[in-house]
Design a protein around this motif. Structure first.
Motif, mmCIF file in Angstrom:
data_model
loop_
_atom_site.group_PDB
_atom_site.id
_atom_site.type_symbol
_atom_site.label_atom_id
_atom_site.label_comp_id
_atom_site.label_asym_id
_atom_site.label_seq_id
_atom_site.Cartn_x
_atom_site.Cartn_y
_atom_site.Cartn_z
ATOM 1 N N VAL A 69 1.010 -1.099 0.155
ATOM 2 C CA VAL A 69 -0.074 0.209 -0.036
ATOM 3 C C VAL A 69 0.886 1.129 -0.047
ATOM 4 O O VAL A 69 2.038 1.124 0.460
ATOM 5 C CB VAL A 69 -1.013 -0.025 1.242
ATOM 6 N N VAL A 70 0.561 2.512 -0.309
ATOM 7 C CA VAL A 70 1.330 3.713 -0.422
ATOM 8 C C VAL A 70 0.718 4.445 0.506
ATOM 9 O O VAL A 70 -0.550 4.745 0.435
ATOM 10 C CB VAL A 70 1.207 4.370 -2.004
ATOM 11 N N VAL A 71 1.428 5.102 1.414
ATOM 12 C CA VAL A 71 0.898 5.980 2.519
ATOM 13 C C VAL A 71 1.559 7.145 2.553
ATOM 14 O O VAL A 71 2.530 7.267 1.713
ATOM 15 C CB VAL A 71 1.383 5.039 4.005
ATOM 16 N N THR A 72 1.130 8.030 3.028
ATOM 17 C CA THR A 72 1.236 9.399 2.963
ATOM 18 C C THR A 72 2.220 9.789 4.598
ATOM 19 O O THR A 72 1.479 9.360 5.493
ATOM 20 C CB THR A 72 0.427 10.549 3.003
ATOM 21 N N ILE A 73 3.424 10.124 4.611
ATOM 22 C CA ILE A 73 4.177 10.474 5.740
ATOM 23 C C ILE A 73 3.402 11.762 6.394
ATOM 24 O O ILE A 73 3.706 12.925 5.807
ATOM 25 C CB ILE A 73 5.455 10.648 5.886
#
Length: 113
Positions: A69-73
């Motif tokens: 999954v791609v997450v935003t920091i």
């Protein structure tokens, strides 16, 4: 060089140094509701990382089942030895480790961020 002050700890890092890097270690998840270190809110696919800049995106891959999954920091952490990222509860669900609490993962900064 940027510095982040978190409690009594200071973390120094370079945004250029983080580009193209990857980390392998344990991921955990957080389920609290409220503000993060950046002043944002815990969202569906957000995460805490020690050095990646706020707003950058990272691909987290569960090495046990291959899900990613791609997450935003948008927060700093984790501050537990051996852990490389804390993801939101929704991201942990997507990665398939929420019931286990932790998983071995690979974290890669998404190009262009």
């Amino acid at each position: 060089m940027k510095q982040w002050i978190i409690g009594a700890a200071i973390f120094a890092g370079s945004t250029a140094a983080a580009a193209g890097q990857s980390w392998v270690g344990k991921a955990s998840y957080y389920g609290y509701h409220g503000r993060t270190a950046s002043g944002g809110h815990v969202g569906a696919l957000t995460a805490a990382h020690r050095s990646l800049p706020f707003g950058s995106r990272a691909r987290v891959t569960n090495l046990g089942n291959g899900r990613s999954v791609v997450v935003t920091i948008n927060d700093r952490g984790p501050f537990v030895h051996g852990r490389v990222i804390d993801v939101s509860a929704h991201a942990a669900d997507s990665l398939g480790f929420r019931s286990a609490g932790v998983a071995r993962v690979k974290v890669e900064r998404v190009a262009g961020e």
